[in-house]
Design a protein around this motif. Structure first.
Motif, PDB file in Angstrom:
ATOM      1  N   SER A  69       0.941  -1.198   0.048  1.00  0.00           N
ATOM      2  CA  SER A  69      -0.047   0.030   0.086  1.00  0.00           C
ATOM      3  C   SER A  69       0.851   1.046   0.037  1.00  0.00           C
ATOM      4  CB  SER A  69      -1.007  -0.017   1.386  1.00  0.00           C
ATOM      5  OG  SER A  69      -0.418   0.090   2.460  1.00  0.00           O
ATOM      6  N   PRO A  70       0.359   2.227  -0.588  1.00  0.00           N
ATOM      7  CA  PRO A  70       1.060   3.709  -0.468  1.00  0.00           C
ATOM      8  C   PRO A  70       1.628   3.998   0.913  1.00  0.00           C
ATOM      9  CG  PRO A  70      -0.769   3.940  -1.667  1.00  0.00           C
ATOM     10  CD  PRO A  70      -1.061   2.749  -1.061  1.00  0.00           C
ATOM     11  N   ALA A  71       0.902   3.645   2.044  1.00  0.00           N
ATOM     12  CA  ALA A  71       1.482   4.002   3.422  1.00  0.00           C
ATOM     13  C   ALA A  71       2.649   3.085   3.679  1.00  0.00           C
ATOM     14  CB  ALA A  71       0.323   3.685   4.269  1.00  0.00           C
ATOM     15  N   LEU A  72       2.689   1.860   3.223  1.00  0.00           N
ATOM     16  CA  LEU A  72       3.775   1.314   3.639  1.00  0.00           C
ATOM     17  C   LEU A  72       4.962   1.605   2.705  1.00  0.00           C
ATOM     18  CD1 LEU A  72       1.920  -2.291   3.842  1.00  0.00           C
ATOM     19  CD2 LEU A  72       2.813  -0.928   5.644  1.00  0.00           C
ATOM     20  N   VAL A  73       4.709   2.037   1.592  1.00  0.00           N
ATOM     21  CA  VAL A  73       5.991   2.402   0.787  1.00  0.00           C
ATOM     22  C   VAL A  73       6.377   3.673   1.330  1.00  0.00           C
ATOM     23  CG1 VAL A  73       6.721   3.532  -1.376  1.00  0.00           C
ATOM     24  CG2 VAL A  73       4.887   1.496  -1.246  1.00  0.00           C
ATOM     25  N   THR A  74       5.592   4.494   1.886  1.00  0.00           N
ATOM     26  CA  THR A  74       6.115   5.664   2.801  1.00  0.00           C
ATOM     27  C   THR A  74       6.889   5.398   3.985  1.00  0.00           C
ATOM     28  OG1 THR A  74       3.975   6.973   1.832  1.00  0.00           O
ATOM     29  CG2 THR A  74       5.195   7.854   3.549  1.00  0.00           C
ATOM     30  N   LEU A  75       6.288   4.124   4.648  1.00  0.00           N
ATOM     31  CA  LEU A  75       7.277   3.993   5.792  1.00  0.00           C
ATOM     32  C   LEU A  75       8.719   3.354   5.486  1.00  0.00           C
ATOM     33  CD1 LEU A  75       4.710   1.809   8.166  1.00  0.00           C
ATOM     34  CD2 LEU A  75       6.341   3.705   8.855  1.00  0.00           C
ATOM     35  N   ALA A  76       8.683   2.704   4.415  1.00  0.00           N
ATOM     36  CA  ALA A  76       9.696   2.098   3.782  1.00  0.00           C
ATOM     37  C   ALA A  76      10.855   3.755   3.465  1.00  0.00           C
ATOM     38  CB  ALA A  76       9.888   1.390   2.569  1.00  0.00           C
ATOM     39  N   VAL A  77      10.343   4.339   2.827  1.00  0.00           N
ATOM     40  CA  VAL A  77      11.428   5.452   2.225  1.00  0.00           C
ATOM     41  C   VAL A  77      11.802   6.334   3.725  1.00  0.00           C
ATOM     42  CG1 VAL A  77      11.194   7.594   1.192  1.00  0.00           C
ATOM     43  CG2 VAL A  77      10.264   5.690   0.144  1.00  0.00           C
ATOM     44  N   ALA A  78      10.640   6.551   4.587  1.00  0.00           N
ATOM     45  CA  ALA A  78      11.079   7.114   5.772  1.00  0.00           C
ATOM     46  C   ALA A  78      12.161   6.447   6.651  1.00  0.00           C
ATOM     47  CB  ALA A  78       9.740   7.314   6.777  1.00  0.00           C
ATOM     48  N   ALA A  79      11.991   5.113   6.533  1.00  0.00           N
ATOM     49  CA  ALA A  79      13.067   4.388   7.477  1.00  0.00           C
ATOM     50  C   ALA A  79      14.479   4.729   6.760  1.00  0.00           C
ATOM     51  CB  ALA A  79      12.756   2.964   7.500  1.00  0.00           C
ATOM     52  N   LEU A  80      14.421   4.453   5.245  1.00  0.00           N
ATOM     53  CA  LEU A  80      15.725   4.758   4.718  1.00  0.00           C
ATOM     54  C   LEU A  80      16.305   6.000   4.794  1.00  0.00           C
ATOM     55  CD1 LEU A  80      17.709   4.142   2.449  1.00  0.00           C
ATOM     56  CD2 LEU A  80      16.241   4.844   0.787  1.00  0.00           C
ATOM     57  N   LEU A  81      15.454   7.176   4.799  1.00  0.00           N
ATOM     58  CA  LEU A  81      15.904   8.552   5.004  1.00  0.00           C
ATOM     59  C   LEU A  81      16.461   8.701   6.538  1.00  0.00           C
ATOM     60  CD1 LEU A  81      13.145  10.720   3.117  1.00  0.00           C
ATOM     61  CD2 LEU A  81      15.638   9.919   2.557  1.00  0.00           C
ATOM     62  N   ALA A  82      15.607   8.092   7.387  1.00  0.00           N
ATOM     63  CA  ALA A  82      16.075   8.279   8.796  1.00  0.00           C
ATOM     64  C   ALA A  82      17.269   7.751   9.265  1.00  0.00           C
ATOM     65  CB  ALA A  82      14.827   7.659   9.853  1.00  0.00           C
ATOM     66  N   LEU A  83      17.692   6.713   8.387  1.00  0.00           N
ATOM     67  CA  LEU A  83      19.095   6.001   8.709  1.00  0.00           C
ATOM     68  C   LEU A  83      20.225   6.639   7.938  1.00  0.00           C
ATOM     69  CD1 LEU A  83      17.772   2.191   8.439  1.00  0.00           C
ATOM     70  CD2 LEU A  83      18.761   3.151  10.466  1.00  0.00           C
ATOM     71  N   THR A  84      19.725   7.036   6.546  1.00  0.00           N
ATOM     72  CA  THR A  84      20.841   7.511   5.749  1.00  0.00           C
ATOM     73  C   THR A  84      21.172   9.117   6.141  1.00  0.00           C
ATOM     74  OG1 THR A  84      19.870   6.002   4.162  1.00  0.00           O
ATOM     75  CG2 THR A  84      21.487   7.706   3.263  1.00  0.00           C
ATOM     76  N   LEU A  85      20.143   9.685   6.337  1.00  0.00           N
ATOM     77  CA  LEU A  85      20.532  11.182   6.461  1.00  0.00           C
ATOM     78  C   LEU A  85      20.205  11.795   7.646  1.00  0.00           C
ATOM     79  CD1 LEU A  85      18.279  12.699   3.541  1.00  0.00           C
ATOM     80  CD2 LEU A  85      20.535  12.571   3.410  1.00  0.00           C
ATOM     81  N   PHE A  86      19.752  11.114   8.576  1.00  0.00           N
ATOM     82  CA  PHE A  86      19.670  11.503  10.172  1.00  0.00           C
ATOM     83  C   PHE A  86      20.261  10.739  11.198  1.00  0.00           C
ATOM     84  CE2 PHE A  86      15.950  13.218   7.980  1.00  0.00           C
ATOM     85  CZ  PHE A  86      15.929  14.629   8.213  1.00  0.00           C
ATOM     86  N   GLY A  87      20.857   9.721  10.450  1.00  0.00           N
ATOM     87  CA  GLY A  87      21.617   8.683  11.538  1.00  0.00           C
ATOM     88  C   GLY A  87      20.956   8.045  12.722  1.00  0.00           C
ATOM     89  N   VAL A  88      19.273   7.970  12.529  1.00  0.00           N
ATOM     90  CA  VAL A  88      18.521   7.449  13.417  1.00  0.00           C
ATOM     91  C   VAL A  88      18.966   5.946  13.972  1.00  0.00           C
ATOM     92  CG1 VAL A  88      16.219   6.932  14.497  1.00  0.00           C
ATOM     93  CG2 VAL A  88      16.750   8.982  12.978  1.00  0.00           C
ATOM     94  N   PRO A  89      19.469   5.752  15.123  1.00  0.00           N
ATOM     95  CA  PRO A  89      19.531   4.361  15.362  1.00  0.00           C
ATOM     96  C   PRO A  89      18.562   3.145  14.934  1.00  0.00           C
ATOM     97  CG  PRO A  89      20.148   5.709  17.223  1.00  0.00           C
ATOM     98  CD  PRO A  89      19.174   6.497  16.381  1.00  0.00           C
ATOM     99  N   PHE A  90      19.055   2.154  14.593  1.00  0.00           N
ATOM    100  CA  PHE A  90      18.062   1.009  14.001  1.00  0.00           C
ATOM    101  C   PHE A  90      17.209   0.634  15.057  1.00  0.00           C
ATOM    102  CE2 PHE A  90      17.212  -3.370  13.838  1.00  0.00           C
ATOM    103  CZ  PHE A  90      16.622  -3.649  12.490  1.00  0.00           C
ATOM    104  N   PRO A  91      17.358   0.482  16.274  1.00  0.00           N
ATOM    105  CA  PRO A  91      16.398   0.078  17.273  1.00  0.00           C
ATOM    106  C   PRO A  91      15.328   1.063  17.203  1.00  0.00           C
ATOM    107  CG  PRO A  91      18.403  -0.406  18.069  1.00  0.00           C
ATOM    108  CD  PRO A  91      18.700   0.437  17.162  1.00  0.00           C
TER     109      PRO A  91
END
Length: 462
Positions: free
Chosen positions: A154-176
């Motif tokens: 669903s589009p919401a799940l795609v948005t979650l995947a992109v948000a996770a990628l950006l959080a890790l790649t650009l903002f350095g949010v810890p994986f947990p």
């Protein structure tokens, strides 16, 4: 089924041995040497052996166990082995199945880790990794596509995947925190807009070949608070005692205590398979603890891909190198062995605990729609996590240098295009063709790339 067997043995006792224990151990031993190709291949081996050939368990019951294991952190294929062994032979069956599932890969990777430490600078070993490391890039990309196809419905799940990628790649949010945040989002969306994140359609429960052992004869235990407390106490004791022992004997700041605590924590957040947590492990092992270099993290993953058993076994390679380089008062080889064995222990003991503790409650867990929605969101975020892992390996495998770009809270590691390794790029492209076009297996693809790397090493091109 009669209440007593010949000789007056109560049915409660025979339920633990619906299959003769020695026969079951031989079957699990044979399965353990075929568990290549990641969880999909491992589950397929158990399906073929236990359901189709031996017919010890029905298709519907096998999938019922698999669905429960998919809810848990950790290697789902190994947990499925523990669960199925428990169904057939009780607690000792679960222990035997789980240990044998891990043992061949542990021994093989232990040997390969020692070879790497002893001979890693030789032309042959350098050439071998020159072939294997770029091939891993194609394998991780394949994992992104496979998980994404299943999870992003669903589009919401795609948005979650992109948000996770950006959080890790650009903002350095810890994986947990990414995993926890995705679960919270899934719970909230299920409560206020359930159609946005719908749980995946139920798997087919076709019975397939009729099992020799009826479902109602499989081992079962009535859930109770007393049983749960006993299992929890024994499990936590087994999990924590080795870590406490090394902390007492080597100090709270020793590499062994650090590895025991760190990999105990990572075992609790391994949702979505090994690829999902490896980005977190790589970040901490390279940047925080300096146990391995970025290139060695890729090489360790390549080694884990070529051995049987769960891919998360790569943490053993990381611990082996980290302890060898920081042995304290021990001999480096003894330290490396201790670090590797301790890390393997704290990584896999939780799987046994989760199965033995939760199996009696499995029906209640599977019927919980809120929990299913939260885990659906976590699985979607895992796609972004694996994509982040692909970017990490690409930067450190195809390029010799990189720089860190920052702008306020944003931070991004950017490869130096002038340092592009054309040989590594060519091997990665070949691996991609073999996987996606020719549709070869992972193991076969790695074999070809390894041979190619050896040839390039002997030719002096790497």
């Amino acid at each position: 089924m009669s209440t007593e067997e010949d000789g007056g043995t109560p049915a409660a006792a025979t339920q633990r041995d619906l299959v003769p224990f020695r026969t079951a151990v031989r079957a699990w031993f044979a399965i353990s040497w075929q568990t290549f190709g990641g969880p999909a291949g491992q589950i397929a081996v158990m399906q073929r052996t236990l359901v189709d050939e031996k017919r010890w368990i029905g298709q519907g019951r096998f999938l019922h166990a698999l669905n429960y294991c998919m809810l848990l952190p950790g290697p789902e294929a190994q947990q499925l082995a523990v669960y199925t062994g428990w169904l057939l032979n009780g607690a000792r069956g679960g222990l035997a199945a789980g240990v044998l599932f891990v043992l061949p890969g542990m021994l093989a990777l232990l040997l390969l880790s020692a070879v790497y430490v002893a001979f890693g600078d030789t032309t042959l070993v350098a050439g071998l990794f020159a072939g294997l490391a770029p091939a891993v890039l194609a394998i991780v990309v394949q994992a992104v596509l496979r998980v994404g196809k299943r999870a992003l419905t669903s589009p919401a799940l795609v948005t979650l995947a992109v948000a996770a990628l950006l959080a890790l790649t650009l903002f350095g949010v810890p994986f947990p925190l990414v995993v926890l945040g995705a679960g919270v989002v899934g719970w909230l969306v299920h409560r206020y807009a359930p159609s946005w994140i719908a749980a995946p359609a139920a798997r087919s429960t076709a019975d397939g070949p009729a099992p020799l052992i009826p479902d109602d004869s499989l081992h079962a235990e009535r859930p109770s608070g007393r049983r749960a407390l006993r299992v929890l106490a024994l499990g936590l004791l087994a999990w924590s005692l080795p870590v406490a022992a090394v902390a007492l004997l080597t100090g709270a700041d020793s590499v062994f205590t650090q590895q025991g605590l760190f990999f105990s924590g990572s075992a609790l957040v391994t949702f979505g398979g090994a690829y999902a947590v490896l980005a977190y492990v790589a970040q901490q092992a390279v940047q925080t603890y300096a146990w391995v270099t970025p290139g060695e993290m890729t090489r360790g993953l390549a080694l884990a891909e070529t051995t049987p058993g769960p891919l998360i076994m790569v943490v053993q390679f990381v611990a082996f190198l980290g302890a060898y380089r920081n042995p304290g008062d021990l001999d480096p080889w003894a330290a490396a062995l201790l670090g590797a064995l301790l890390t393997t222990w704290v990584t896999f003991v939780p799987s046994f605990l989760f199965i033995f503790l939760g199996a009696p409650y499995v029906e209640r867990l599977r019927g919980n729609r809120t929990l299913s929605a939260a885990l659906t969101a976590i699985t979607a975020a895992v796609v972004g996590v694996i994509a982040n892992l692909a970017l990490y390996f690409t930067t450190h495998t195809l390029f010799g240098d990189s720089t860190t770009w920052t702008a306020g809270p944003l931070s991004l590691e950017v490869p130096d295009l002038a340092s592009l390794d054309l040989v590594a790029l060519g091997v990665a492209a070949l691996a991609a063709v073999l996987l996606f076009v020719v549709r070869w297996s992972v193991l076969r693809t790695l074999g070809v790339c390894a041979v190619l790397g050896l040839a390039l090493g002997l030719a002096g091109l790497v």
